[in-house]
Write a protein that holds these residues in place. Structure first.
Motif, PDB file in Angstrom:
ATOM      1  N   UNK A  31      -5.884 -10.273 -10.914  1.00 52.48           N
ATOM      2  CA  UNK A  31      -6.873  -9.860 -10.184  1.00 52.48           C
ATOM      3  C   UNK A  31      -6.334  -8.638  -9.168  1.00 52.48           C
ATOM      4  N   UNK A  32      -5.396  -8.212  -9.278  1.00 58.64           N
ATOM      5  CA  UNK A  32      -5.072  -6.995  -8.361  1.00 58.64           C
ATOM      6  C   UNK A  32      -4.542  -5.689  -9.022  1.00 58.64           C
ATOM      7  N   UNK A  33      -4.529  -4.638  -8.623  1.00 60.96           N
ATOM      8  CA  UNK A  33      -3.945  -3.559  -8.817  1.00 60.96           C
ATOM      9  C   UNK A  33      -3.028  -3.396  -7.907  1.00 60.96           C
ATOM     10  N   UNK A  34      -1.758  -2.975  -8.480  1.00 59.41           N
ATOM     11  CA  UNK A  34      -0.442  -2.935  -7.502  1.00 59.41           C
ATOM     12  C   UNK A  34       0.057  -1.421  -7.445  1.00 59.41           C
ATOM     13  N   UNK A  35       0.208  -0.961  -6.370  1.00 61.61           N
ATOM     14  CA  UNK A  35       0.476   0.629  -6.147  1.00 61.61           C
ATOM     15  C   UNK A  35       1.675   0.887  -5.642  1.00 61.61           C
ATOM     16  N   UNK A  36       2.286   2.138  -5.950  1.00 59.24           N
ATOM     17  CA  UNK A  36       3.277   2.567  -5.110  1.00 59.24           C
ATOM     18  C   UNK A  36       3.086   3.851  -4.533  1.00 59.24           C
ATOM     19  N   UNK A  37       3.374   3.958  -3.286  1.00 63.36           N
ATOM     20  CA  UNK A  37       2.954   5.137  -2.590  1.00 63.36           C
ATOM     21  C   UNK A  37       4.221   5.455  -1.740  1.00 63.36           C
ATOM     22  N   UNK A  38       4.063   6.882  -1.130  1.00 62.53           N
ATOM     23  CA  UNK A  38       5.373   7.272  -0.424  1.00 62.53           C
ATOM     24  C   UNK A  38       4.896   8.144   0.841  1.00 62.53           C
ATOM     25  N   UNK A  39       5.609   8.232   1.674  1.00 59.23           N
ATOM     26  CA  UNK A  39       5.093   9.009   2.878  1.00 59.23           C
ATOM     27  C   UNK A  39       6.368   9.653   3.702  1.00 59.23           C
ATOM     28  N   UNK A  98      -4.472  -3.894  -4.278  1.00 56.62           N
ATOM     29  CA  UNK A  98      -6.037  -4.022  -4.126  1.00 56.62           C
ATOM     30  C   UNK A  98      -6.549  -5.011  -4.942  1.00 56.62           C
ATOM     31  N   UNK A  99      -7.855  -5.679  -4.568  1.00 56.42           N
ATOM     32  CA  UNK A  99      -8.616  -6.353  -5.659  1.00 56.42           C
ATOM     33  C   UNK A  99      -9.782  -5.759  -6.246  1.00 56.42           C
ATOM     34  N   UNK A 100      -9.701  -4.263  -6.053  1.00 61.62           N
ATOM     35  CA  UNK A 100     -10.669  -3.444  -6.573  1.00 61.62           C
ATOM     36  C   UNK A 100     -10.084  -2.981  -7.919  1.00 61.62           C
ATOM     37  N   UNK A 101      -9.996  -3.896  -9.001  1.00 63.45           N
ATOM     38  CA  UNK A 101      -9.579  -3.737 -10.264  1.00 63.45           C
ATOM     39  C   UNK A 101     -10.136  -2.740 -11.089  1.00 63.45           C
ATOM     40  N   UNK A 102     -11.520  -2.531 -10.804  1.00 65.98           N
ATOM     41  CA  UNK A 102     -12.179  -1.725 -11.723  1.00 65.98           C
ATOM     42  C   UNK A 102     -12.029  -0.187 -11.166  1.00 65.98           C
ATOM     43  N   UNK A 103     -11.497   0.039 -10.164  1.00 62.58           N
ATOM     44  CA  UNK A 103     -11.218   1.467  -9.657  1.00 62.58           C
ATOM     45  C   UNK A 103      -9.590   1.602  -9.430  1.00 62.58           C
ATOM     46  N   UNK A 104      -8.574   1.022 -10.134  1.00 55.66           N
ATOM     47  CA  UNK A 104      -7.405   1.255  -9.722  1.00 55.66           C
ATOM     48  C   UNK A 104      -7.064   2.596  -9.378  1.00 55.66           C
ATOM     49  N   UNK A 105      -6.315   2.949  -8.401  1.00 53.77           N
ATOM     50  CA  UNK A 105      -6.285   4.315  -8.000  1.00 53.77           C
ATOM     51  C   UNK A 105      -5.031   4.619  -7.144  1.00 53.77           C
ATOM     52  N   UNK A 106      -4.579   5.996  -7.037  1.00 55.92           N
ATOM     53  CA  UNK A 106      -3.444   6.457  -6.358  1.00 55.92           C
ATOM     54  C   UNK A 106      -3.921   6.622  -4.960  1.00 55.92           C
ATOM     55  N   UNK A 107      -5.383   6.523  -4.503  1.00 54.41           N
ATOM     56  CA  UNK A 107      -5.823   6.608  -3.267  1.00 54.41           C
ATOM     57  C   UNK A 107      -5.492   5.494  -2.263  1.00 54.41           C
ATOM     58  N   UNK A 108      -4.955   5.703  -1.271  1.00 53.26           N
ATOM     59  CA  UNK A 108      -4.488   4.446  -0.110  1.00 53.26           C
ATOM     60  C   UNK A 108      -5.744   3.635   0.278  1.00 53.26           C
ATOM     61  N   UNK A 109      -6.857   4.493   0.416  1.00 48.60           N
ATOM     62  CA  UNK A 109      -7.959   3.513   1.108  1.00 48.60           C
ATOM     63  C   UNK A 109      -8.423   2.234   0.389  1.00 48.60           C
ATOM     64  N   UNK A 110      -8.435   2.130  -0.852  1.00 49.09           N
ATOM     65  CA  UNK A 110      -8.724   0.915  -1.351  1.00 49.09           C
ATOM     66  C   UNK A 110      -7.675  -0.170  -1.168  1.00 49.09           C
ATOM     67  N   UNK A 111      -6.643  -0.031  -0.976  1.00 47.46           N
ATOM     68  CA  UNK A 111      -5.380  -1.072  -0.723  1.00 47.46           C
ATOM     69  C   UNK A 111      -5.526  -1.514   0.838  1.00 47.46           C
ATOM     70  N   UNK A 112      -5.432  -3.011   0.601  1.00 44.92           N
ATOM     71  CA  UNK A 112      -5.658  -3.748   1.937  1.00 44.92           C
ATOM     72  C   UNK A 112      -4.491  -4.399   2.302  1.00 44.92           C
TER      73      UNK A 112
END
Length: 124
Positions: A31-39, A98-112
Motif C-alpha cells: 500500500x506504499x510507494x517507497x522512495x529514496x531522496x538526497x539533499x 507515500x500511500x499515493x500509490x497510483x502516482x509513485x514519484x520522485x517528487x518529495x511532496x507526496x511523501x509523508x
C-alpha cells in the motif's frame, strides 16, 4: 508507529559502491510507494529512485545506470544500490513512504513519512 531508519552511509572513493538500507515498521508494502531522496546543504531535496507496491523500480534517467531501488517485504527493508559513485553523489540520503500509490514519484511532496537520513561522501 510508522518509522523509517536509514543505514549504510559511508565515505568512499569515486568509483566505489554502497548499498543503503532502510528498515521500516508500520508500513504495508502493498500500500506504499517507497522512495529514496538526497539533499546537499543549500539545495532542494532530490528524488533519486522509488519502488512501487508491485515491485516496479524506477530511477532518475540520469542515475538509472548506477542507482537501483529494491525492497524485501519479508524483512520490511528497502535498499538503494549505488555503483560507480561520483563526488557529486555526496549528500544526505533519505528514504520515505507515500500511500499515493497510483502516482509513485520522485517528487518529495507526496511523501509523508521520512527517515532521518544517512550521509554518503564520495571523494575524488
Amino acid at each position: 508507529v510508522q518509522q523509517l531508519l536509514e543505514t549504510g552511509g559511508d565515505s568512499v572513493q569515486a568509483g566505489g559502491s554502497l548499498r543503503l538500507s532502510c528498515a521500516t515498521s508500520g508500513f504495508d508494502y502493498d500500500k506504499y510507494c517507497l522512495g529514496w531522496f538526497r539533499q546537499v546543504p543549500g539545495k532542494a531535496r532530490e528524488g533519486v529512485a522509488y519502488i512501487t507496491p508491485r515491485n516496479g523500480a524506477y530511477s532518475l534517467p540520469s542515475l538509472m545506470d548506477r542507482f537501483t531501488a529494491s525492497k524485501d517485504s519479508a524483512t520490511s527493508t528497502v535498499y538503494l544500490e549505488m555503483n560507480s559513485l561520483k563526488p557529486e553523489d555526496t549528500a544526505m540520503y533519505y528514504c520515505a513512504a507515500t500511500d499515493q500509490i497510483y502516482t509513485c514519484t520522485t517528487r518529495p511532496g507526496p511523501y509523508k513519512h521520512w527517515g532521518k537520513g544517512t550521509q554518503v561522501t564520495v571523494s575524488s
